[in-house]
Design an enzyme around this catalytic site. Sequence first.
Site, PDB file in Angstrom:
ATOM      1  N   GLY A 134       2.301 -19.857   0.089  1.00 55.86           N
ATOM      2  CA  GLY A 134       1.579 -19.171   1.209  1.00 55.86           C
ATOM      3  C   GLY A 134       0.233 -19.811   1.567  1.00 55.86           C
ATOM      4  O   GLY A 134      -0.346 -19.901   2.788  1.00 55.86           O
ATOM      5  N   SER A 263       5.372 -16.569   1.519  1.00 52.21           N
ATOM      6  CA  SER A 263       5.338 -17.090   0.122  1.00 52.21           C
ATOM      7  C   SER A 263       6.454 -16.486  -0.596  1.00 52.21           C
ATOM      8  O   SER A 263       6.538 -15.315  -0.818  1.00 52.21           O
ATOM      9  CB  SER A 263       3.918 -17.022  -0.620  1.00 52.21           C
ATOM     10  N   HIS A 265       7.394 -15.928  -3.489  1.00 56.09           N
ATOM     11  CA  HIS A 265       7.218 -15.197  -4.751  1.00 56.09           C
ATOM     12  C   HIS A 265       6.716 -13.751  -4.516  1.00 56.09           C
ATOM     13  O   HIS A 265       6.653 -13.005  -5.385  1.00 56.09           O
ATOM     14  CB  HIS A 265       6.388 -15.808  -5.822  1.00 56.09           C
ATOM     15  N   CYS A 388      -5.403 -14.343  -6.534  1.00 59.98           N
ATOM     16  CA  CYS A 388      -6.143 -15.597  -6.479  1.00 59.98           C
ATOM     17  C   CYS A 388      -7.656 -15.692  -6.829  1.00 59.98           C
ATOM     18  O   CYS A 388      -8.452 -16.775  -6.704  1.00 59.98           O
ATOM     19  CB  CYS A 388      -5.634 -15.972  -5.098  1.00 59.98           C
TER      20      CYS A 388
END
Length: 448
Positions: A134, A263, A265, A388
């Site tokens: 992403g 993304s 995952h 993140c």
Amino acid sequence: MLHETFQELFHGIFSRKMAVSCHLIVPLAKGQYLEQPLWCIIRKPKTGILPFQGSFSPEKRSSIMFYYLDQAATTALYPEALKAMMPYLTEAYGNPSSQHPKGQEAARALIMAREQAARALSVHPSEITFTGGGSESDNQALITGAHIGAQKGKRHLISTVMEHHAVLHSLRRLKEEGFEVTLLPISKDGFVSPESVKKALRPDTALVSVMAANNEIGTIQPIEAIGTLCHEKGVLFHTDAVQGAAHMDLDFTKGVIDMASFSAHKFHGPKGVGILYARQGIELESLIEGGAQERGKRAGTENIPAIVGMAAALEKAMQEKAAESARIRSLKERLRKKLLALKGVRQNGALSPSLPGTLNITFDSAPSEALLPLLGMDGICVSAGSACASGSPEPSHVLLALGLSAKQARSSIRFSLGADLDEKDIDTIAEIVIGHVTALRNLHHADQ
């Protein structure tokens, strides 16, 4: 004696208040041991230890190892995705750029995965570019949109204060290149209004980027209305759809979304692989120079196992979206009601429209840095915000944008539920959370 032993053990290690959960192991005869759970609040050395024994029994605790409520950070791999990947991790290991049979086997898998992903999103295969995730998709979309605009003399970019750092840091980089960036505020409920976008649009606006759903509070943004406004003014529109892909309807057929980031995952696919959707006619700018892979838009040998697994996961996620979302939403509501019954607890962000499993809660007088270790030792996997940004000492920029104080933001927990939980799990989780929050508050009040 036990009290003094624990004091000595932790003295000098913890310089400030902190909460941990621990177990006392008592040796018995013939190599047997007794494990006694202790929920302990480790305080400043001079004040010693305040023990707290929760109502959650050891027998109940050992019946399940983890309660995973961090789906917004990552998800477990679908068995179907793993099955699809296995041949390309073992015997079908060819490079898709090679002309021999092994290479062509991999090349066919790449074509089929692109077609499978395109069907799942109801787009054309040529509009799918495989990326490393992403963040890379966001970077490539923003840089592409900005530079397309710059070729036309447009150097103004619009986004919001609640975007993922992959977007915000890309904008910071573009600002250093001379682009002007406008970051729109959000409401106290966590929404950006189409009206604020309309007011911010200018003749020199090149690109607008607004996330489909927020990764910390779960609010779903009015991207169709925003995209329509952008197209009326000839402005490119990008949405970060990383969090919303598996739980909300994204309609690319209306043509108001020019680029979208995904993304794997986040929808039970493998990590390290993603998608950048780019509407036909948009020439993506390559971030990685080298070979001609991905039609020259992303150099480097394609990660065939991950790409194949992502396509399989995306297809399954789209098929099960409606049923799973409804069930997860009911579990979230059950947890929400139980937690909000406790005094000094507030939900951050609106209840609707929002992602089915994301719930962000502030617990007054229970700092997340103390609460998280306690919950973790009881097998409850949650977070204080975006994974993140977990290494950052700063409070969540999203919660601050809602109007929370830094103290309130640092006392907030994100619960993001998945399909592996049931009502009994939710009741147990709520009991544990309330018990530890109460213990931390008792400690806080004792220090006053």
